[in-house]
Write a protein that holds these residues in place. Structure first.
Motif, PDB file in Angstrom:
ATOM      1  N   SER A   1       0.831  -1.207   0.000  1.00  0.00           N
ATOM      2  CA  SER A   1       0.000   0.000   0.000  1.00  0.00           C
ATOM      3  C   SER A   1       0.865   1.257   0.000  1.00  0.00           C
ATOM      4  N   ILE A   2       1.959   1.239   0.744  1.00  0.00           N
ATOM      5  CA  ILE A   2       2.885   2.381   0.745  1.00  0.00           C
ATOM      6  C   ILE A   2       3.493   2.559  -0.642  1.00  0.00           C
ATOM      7  N   ALA A   3       3.864   1.425  -1.265  1.00  0.00           N
ATOM      8  CA  ALA A   3       4.396   1.501  -2.624  1.00  0.00           C
ATOM      9  C   ALA A   3       3.342   2.064  -3.581  1.00  0.00           C
ATOM     10  N   GLY A   4       2.089   1.643  -3.387  1.00  0.00           N
ATOM     11  CA  GLY A   4       1.017   2.157  -4.230  1.00  0.00           C
ATOM     12  C   GLY A   4       0.744   3.633  -4.006  1.00  0.00           C
ATOM     13  N   ALA A   5       1.035   4.135  -2.804  1.00  0.00           N
ATOM     14  CA  ALA A   5       0.872   5.563  -2.529  1.00  0.00           C
ATOM     15  C   ALA A   5       1.996   6.377  -3.158  1.00  0.00           C
ATOM     16  N   LEU A   6       3.195   5.798  -3.231  1.00  0.00           N
ATOM     17  CA  LEU A   6       4.342   6.500  -3.822  1.00  0.00           C
ATOM     18  C   LEU A   6       4.311   6.469  -5.348  1.00  0.00           C
ATOM     19  N   LEU A   7       3.678   5.444  -5.895  1.00  0.00           N
ATOM     20  CA  LEU A   7       3.714   5.250  -7.345  1.00  0.00           C
ATOM     21  C   LEU A   7       3.177   6.436  -8.141  1.00  0.00           C
TER      22      LEU A   7
ATOM     23  N   ILE B   1      -3.286   7.206   2.722  1.00  0.00           N
ATOM     24  CA  ILE B   1      -2.491   6.045   3.119  1.00  0.00           C
ATOM     25  C   ILE B   1      -2.347   5.968   4.635  1.00  0.00           C
ATOM     26  N   ALA B   2      -2.295   7.114   5.307  1.00  0.00           N
ATOM     27  CA  ALA B   2      -2.150   7.104   6.771  1.00  0.00           C
ATOM     28  C   ALA B   2      -3.387   6.496   7.427  1.00  0.00           C
ATOM     29  N   PHE B   3      -4.566   6.916   6.988  1.00  0.00           N
ATOM     30  CA  PHE B   3      -5.813   6.403   7.550  1.00  0.00           C
ATOM     31  C   PHE B   3      -5.925   4.901   7.325  1.00  0.00           C
ATOM     32  N   ASN B   4      -5.737   4.486   6.070  1.00  0.00           N
ATOM     33  CA  ASN B   4      -5.889   3.069   5.753  1.00  0.00           C
ATOM     34  C   ASN B   4      -4.797   2.217   6.387  1.00  0.00           C
ATOM     35  N   GLY B   5      -3.575   2.744   6.426  1.00  0.00           N
ATOM     36  CA  GLY B   5      -2.478   1.982   7.002  1.00  0.00           C
ATOM     37  C   GLY B   5      -2.669   1.711   8.480  1.00  0.00           C
TER      38      GLY B   5
ATOM     39  N   VAL C   1     -17.536   4.509 -14.115  1.00  0.00           N
ATOM     40  CA  VAL C   1     -16.226   4.310 -14.735  1.00  0.00           C
ATOM     41  C   VAL C   1     -15.326   5.441 -14.251  1.00  0.00           C
ATOM     42  N   SER C   2     -14.480   5.155 -13.288  1.00  0.00           N
ATOM     43  CA  SER C   2     -13.646   6.191 -12.688  1.00  0.00           C
ATOM     44  C   SER C   2     -12.351   5.587 -12.183  1.00  0.00           C
ATOM     45  N   LEU C   3     -11.388   6.447 -11.908  1.00  0.00           N
ATOM     46  CA  LEU C   3     -10.118   6.019 -11.330  1.00  0.00           C
ATOM     47  C   LEU C   3     -10.276   6.023  -9.816  1.00  0.00           C
ATOM     48  N   PHE C   4     -10.334   4.844  -9.239  1.00  0.00           N
ATOM     49  CA  PHE C   4     -10.495   4.743  -7.787  1.00  0.00           C
ATOM     50  C   PHE C   4      -9.434   3.804  -7.232  1.00  0.00           C
ATOM     51  N   GLY C   5      -9.184   3.937  -5.966  1.00  0.00           N
ATOM     52  CA  GLY C   5      -8.184   3.085  -5.331  1.00  0.00           C
ATOM     53  C   GLY C   5      -8.205   3.264  -3.833  1.00  0.00           C
ATOM     54  N   GLY C   6      -7.454   2.430  -3.154  1.00  0.00           N
ATOM     55  CA  GLY C   6      -7.346   2.522  -1.702  1.00  0.00           C
ATOM     56  C   GLY C   6      -7.816   1.255  -1.010  1.00  0.00           C
TER      57      GLY C   6
END
Length: 279
Positions: free
Chosen positions: A94-100, A150-154, A193-198
């Motif tokens: 998840s951290i890598a996905g936040a930095l990407l 990322i802080a909340f989810n982590g 149809v949207s860009l979502f993640g987390g």
């Protein structure tokens, strides 16, 4: 068909909480249920039946003592809790996905992780399901947009996911995460149809799993801090009501959150009944 043996038949006013905890420490799988005006403690085989009766007899004669805590157990601070490898791997991904998104300004790598394929030339998402690319059902959970995201989810992954992994093992947590992620991502994709993640949909799935488990298996309840569920459910309602847009926090994948919670509840109910069988 699984056969159960009644080890104890006692009045309802007798508190068996401490004795039940002792049995779990001894590795004796059991189930306590109210029937009529009695409470029955059942085990899986005759040997355990005799073991339970012997322990209970020693307790009543004073030969055995159960230490009572003077105050309710307080949950340790989040950073003091040890977590297993599954939580660590999910957190690092998840951290890598936040930095990407910050490192990949061309979005070439990000485009491989989105649910809907991204046309890099036009910058538009293609409204087609990821047929032949099944990883896209899961990988959006690793994408995070912003520090608070990322802080909340982590933190909640560490807290709720670590709680499940410590009690039920890494494979149980991994299976739960994969099922909830796939379900919540597909539900969100069906809405727009949207860009979502987390990881938020998974986080609410973990919460739902723990709530269902604690309700149906109070003897083996997860040590969820009182008020945590209330705060998280209120925040879910706030997001669904659209207040996050007024606060300048942008769009929230509410469908993923809600469907993750429902999926977690269903899995918690299923797991609570499947694990009723004696170990």
């Amino acid at each position: 068909m699984t056969e159960y043996f009644i080890a104890l038949d006692l009045p309802l006013d007798e508190d068996l909480a401490d004795f039940s905890a002792l049995l779990w420490q001894q590795g004796v799988a059991h189930h306590i249920a109210e029937e009529g005006n009695r409470q029955l403690l059942r085990v899986g085989d005759a040997q355990q039946q005799e073991q339970v009766r012997a322990l209970y007899s020693r307790l009543k004669t004073g030969e055995l003592h159960i230490e009572r805590r003077s105050a309710p157990t307080r949950s340790a601070p989040v950073l003091q809790r040890r977590c297993g490898p599954v939580v660590w791997v999910l957190l690092l991904l998840s951290i890598a996905g936040a930095l990407l998104p910050q490192l990949d300004r061309s979005f070439e790598s990000v485009a491989l992780l989105t649910f809907y394929p991204l046309d890099l030339e036009s910058g538009q998402l293609l409204a087609q399901w990821p047929v032949g690319e099944p990883w896209r059902l899961l990988t959006p959970m690793f994408l995070h947009f912003g520090l608070m995201h990322i802080a909340f989810n982590g933190l909640w992954l560490w807290e709720l996911g670590g709680m499940i992994e410590r009690r039920q093992g890494g494979m149980a947590l991994l299976g739960l995460v994969l099922l909830v992620a796939a379900a919540s991502n597909m539900a969100q994709a069906m809405m727009t149809v949207s860009l979502f993640g987390g990881m938020s949909g998974v986080i609410y799935g973990l919460l739902g799993y723990i709530l269902a488990w604690n309700r149906l298996r109070p003897v083996e309840a997860f040590p969820l801090v009182r008020g945590v569920a209330t705060v998280m459910l209120i925040w879910l309602l706030v997001c669904m009501a659209g207040f996050t847009r007024l606060l300048g926090l942008g769009e929230i994948a509410n469908t993923a959150h809600f469907s993750g919670l429902v999926m977690g509840l269903l899995l918690g109910v299923a797991a609570s009944f499947l694990r009723r069988r004696p170990v």
